[in-house]
Enzyme design. Structure first.
Site, PDB file in Angstrom:
ATOM      1  N   ASP A 297      76.616  42.019   3.760  1.00 28.34           N
ATOM      2  CA  ASP A 297      75.543  41.763   4.199  1.00 28.34           C
ATOM      3  C   ASP A 297      74.228  42.838   4.388  1.00 28.34           C
ATOM      4  OD1 ASP A 297      73.632  41.041   6.840  1.00 28.34           O
ATOM      5  OD2 ASP A 297      74.668  41.142   7.985  1.00 28.34           O
ATOM      6  N   PHE A 472      71.319  39.828   9.404  1.00 27.88           N
ATOM      7  CA  PHE A 472      71.532  38.241   9.724  1.00 27.88           C
ATOM      8  C   PHE A 472      71.370  38.211   8.443  1.00 27.88           C
ATOM      9  CE2 PHE A 472      69.578  39.754  14.110  1.00 27.88           C
ATOM     10  CZ  PHE A 472      70.605  39.206  14.528  1.00 27.88           C
ATOM     11  N   HIS A 473      72.064  38.143   7.850  1.00 31.82           N
ATOM     12  CA  HIS A 473      72.160  38.018   5.745  1.00 31.82           C
ATOM     13  C   HIS A 473      73.259  37.956   5.376  1.00 31.82           C
ATOM     14  CE1 HIS A 473      67.607  40.458   5.226  1.00 31.82           C
ATOM     15  NE2 HIS A 473      68.044  39.247   6.133  1.00 31.82           N
ATOM     16  N   PRO A 474      74.249  37.153   5.626  1.00 34.91           N
ATOM     17  CA  PRO A 474      75.661  36.794   5.187  1.00 34.91           C
ATOM     18  C   PRO A 474      75.968  35.992   3.704  1.00 34.91           C
ATOM     19  CG  PRO A 474      75.384  35.082   7.393  1.00 34.91           C
ATOM     20  CD  PRO A 474      74.086  35.923   7.007  1.00 34.91           C
TER      21      PRO A 474
END
Length: 536
Positions: A297, A472-474
């Site tokens: 992330d 919020f970039h998993p």
């Protein structure tokens, strides 16, 4: 309602909407699209600034929390994931960012055929509807609308000048393969409204007779047949009324539930690390140690600077007159602050000269607040937030029980490597350099967080842990590749299980350099092509 379809798609987020569109283009192909969340008919989804009301809202967000993280000084933070048709594209920042050439060329260097930059650029272009028309790097006429911002801020123009004075040149746009420079972000909007995965790919084809869309349907397990080698043949679901039902897939089950939901479902179905499955009394159907591992992330360090002699969103939003003016401007013209994503201005640079390409990114916001969902501060301020684009820290997604309705453990392990700590410190120091540039002197910037008195490595490590939060970039939890941790091959087929693919951001071997929604569209386009090629 049929019980049997050619393809079952689990998850109607960005990837699921693309898949539904492409597969149902063949009228003979029957497709079932299952979404655990609800419909995307909430008022605040369409209005771009509505992310303030959709993130953290159980109507539209799963409202996950990560496990207490040592790298964040043992804090647990909220971890938004879309719980609605369109998934995260219905609640995200709308920023259209492909990443850099080096990201995809690295994927290809790992043995993933057809995933280099020159391979994926035409795929990006094919689904794009670029405001300025077709050119070498952009496409026109596709489903995914990409437009320029519709509001201007004096302080952001000055920040661009300051970045240029600090060695980050102004460029026309990102998305051309090398993002070094500073520019205003381009966004997935159409005429001032959010342009989500549902608007782009699902709504135009929802009347196709060969597509069935079901919302508020929780997929609890995959149905696996082991008569002649392990094969996915369907899904067991819990309907909105609480009843159980089984749907069968004649050809394939396609997992598009995202980097959290997809590994969780695989684990619940007995596909994953054997020790974890045994711990929860789940029969091991197929041991794949990489399921849920390799979580990556982008962690942002949110510095806040008070400013003078200008107006920011803080001032406008804390005034009744200002709110009325913003609302009226949006109502009449679809312009102004209500069209804003969380960040309008970006910059990419190297944290030090040893980096081969830009490895840090700023999201610059003409506002400040303690965290999204809380009130804006009463003073004028900006937030130049900086993140490490290529973190070496790795986390994991692991079920906590065999109950499909229970949230999994999301363990991020932010800042767990010396490299990530060093880049976090460098990012804060580079931000200070920009904020002290002559172009910003008129606005008398004053560092409010983390505080100019914090200068040593230890102090900045502590500050990064205090201020760090997710963008919020998993990605990466079912990674593509050939190594022992790889979950899917380069055609996105789950290793060792026939009739099953993963087609979402979880297949990324390494995270892309920037926001991850546009790459997810590309991954889904690729996945659809692989499926169609297999049926020719």
């Amino acid at each position: 309602m049929n019980n049997e379809y050619d393809y079952i798609i689990v998850g109607a987020g960005t990837a699921g909407c693309v898949l539904a569109n492409r597969l149902t283009a063949d009228p003979q192909c029957q497709v079932l699209l299952l979404e655990a969340g609800g419909k995307d008919n909430y008022f605040w989804i369409d209005i771009p600034v509505g992310y303030l009301y959709t993130i953290g809202n159980p109507r539209t967000d799963w409202c996950f929390n990560i496990e207490p993280d040592p790298g964040l000084n043992n804090r647990s933070i909220g971890y938004a994931r879309g719980k609605v048709l369109g998934g995260c594209s219905s609640i995200n920042a709308m920023i259209y960012m492909r990443g850099q050439r080096s990201d995809y060329d690295h994927w290809a260097s790992l043995g993933n055929r057809g995933w280099g930059w020159d391979d994926v650029l035409p795929v990006f272009k094919a689904s794009e509807d670029y405001q300025h028309g077709n050119d070498e790097f952009h496409g026109a006429g596709g489903e995914l609308r990409v437009e320029e911002r519709r509001v201007n801020w004096e302080i952001l123009d000055a920040w661009r000048d300051a970045a240029a004075e600090s060695g980050i040149p102004k460029i026309e746009e990102f998305n051309r393969g090398d993002n070094f420079g500073n520019a205003y972000f381009q966004m997935n909007q159409r005429n001032g409204s959010r342009w989500s995965g549902t608007k782009a790919f699902l709504r135009p084809i929802q009347q196709r007779s060969n597509l069935t869309v079901m919302t508020k349907v929780q997929v609890e397990r995959l149905v696996l047949d082991n008569n002649d080698g392990l094969r996915a043949t369907g899904v067991n679901v819990r309907l909105a009324n609480g009843n159980q039902q089984t749907f069968s897939a004649r050809r394939e089950v396609l997992l598009a539930a995202g980097a959290v939901g997809t590994p969780q479902l695989l684990q619940l179905s007995g596909i994953g690390p054997g020790a974890l499955l045994n711990e929860h009394n789940i029969k091991v159907q197929h041991e794949l140690s990489g399921v849920g591992e390799n979580l990556q992330d982008h962690l942002q360090i949110r510095s806040v600077y008070k400013v003078q002699n200008t107006v920011t969103l803080n001032q406008r939003a804390n005034s009744l007159i200002g709110k009325a003016q913003m609302g009226l401007e949006y109502l009449l013209n679809k312009t102004g602050p209500l069209t804003m994503p969380p960040s309008q201005l970006g910059a990419f640079a190297r944290s030090d000269d040893s980096q081969p390409t830009a490895n840090i990114e700023w999201h610059v916001q003409p506002l400040s607040l303690d965290k999204f969902g809380e009130p804006l501060h009463k003073f004028n301020a900006i937030t130049p937030s900086v993140c490490n684009l290529r973190p070496s820290s790795r986390g994991h997604i692991r079920i906590k029980s065999s109950d499909g309705s229970a949230a999994p453990a999301i363990t991020m392990n932010y800042l767990s490597t010396p490299e990530d700590q060093e880049i976090a410190r460098a990012g804060v120091r580079f931000t200070r350099k920009i904020m002290s540039a002559p172009a910003l002197a008129h606005f008398a910037p004053e560092e409010w967080k983390p505080g100019a008195h914090l200068t040593s490595d230890d102090e900045l490590n502590q500050a990064a842990g205090d201020l760090g939060t997710t963008i919020f970039h998993p990605v990466g939890t079912c990674k593509m590749g050939n190594d022992p941790q790889a979950v899917v091959d380069d055609r996105l087929r789950v290793r060792g299980v026939a009739g099953l693919r993963v087609i979402d951001a979880s297949v990324m071997p390494t995270i892309t350099s920037g926001n991850t929604n546009a790459p997810t569209v590309m991954i889904a386009e690729q996945g659809a092509r692989f499926i169609l090629e297999a049926t020719d």
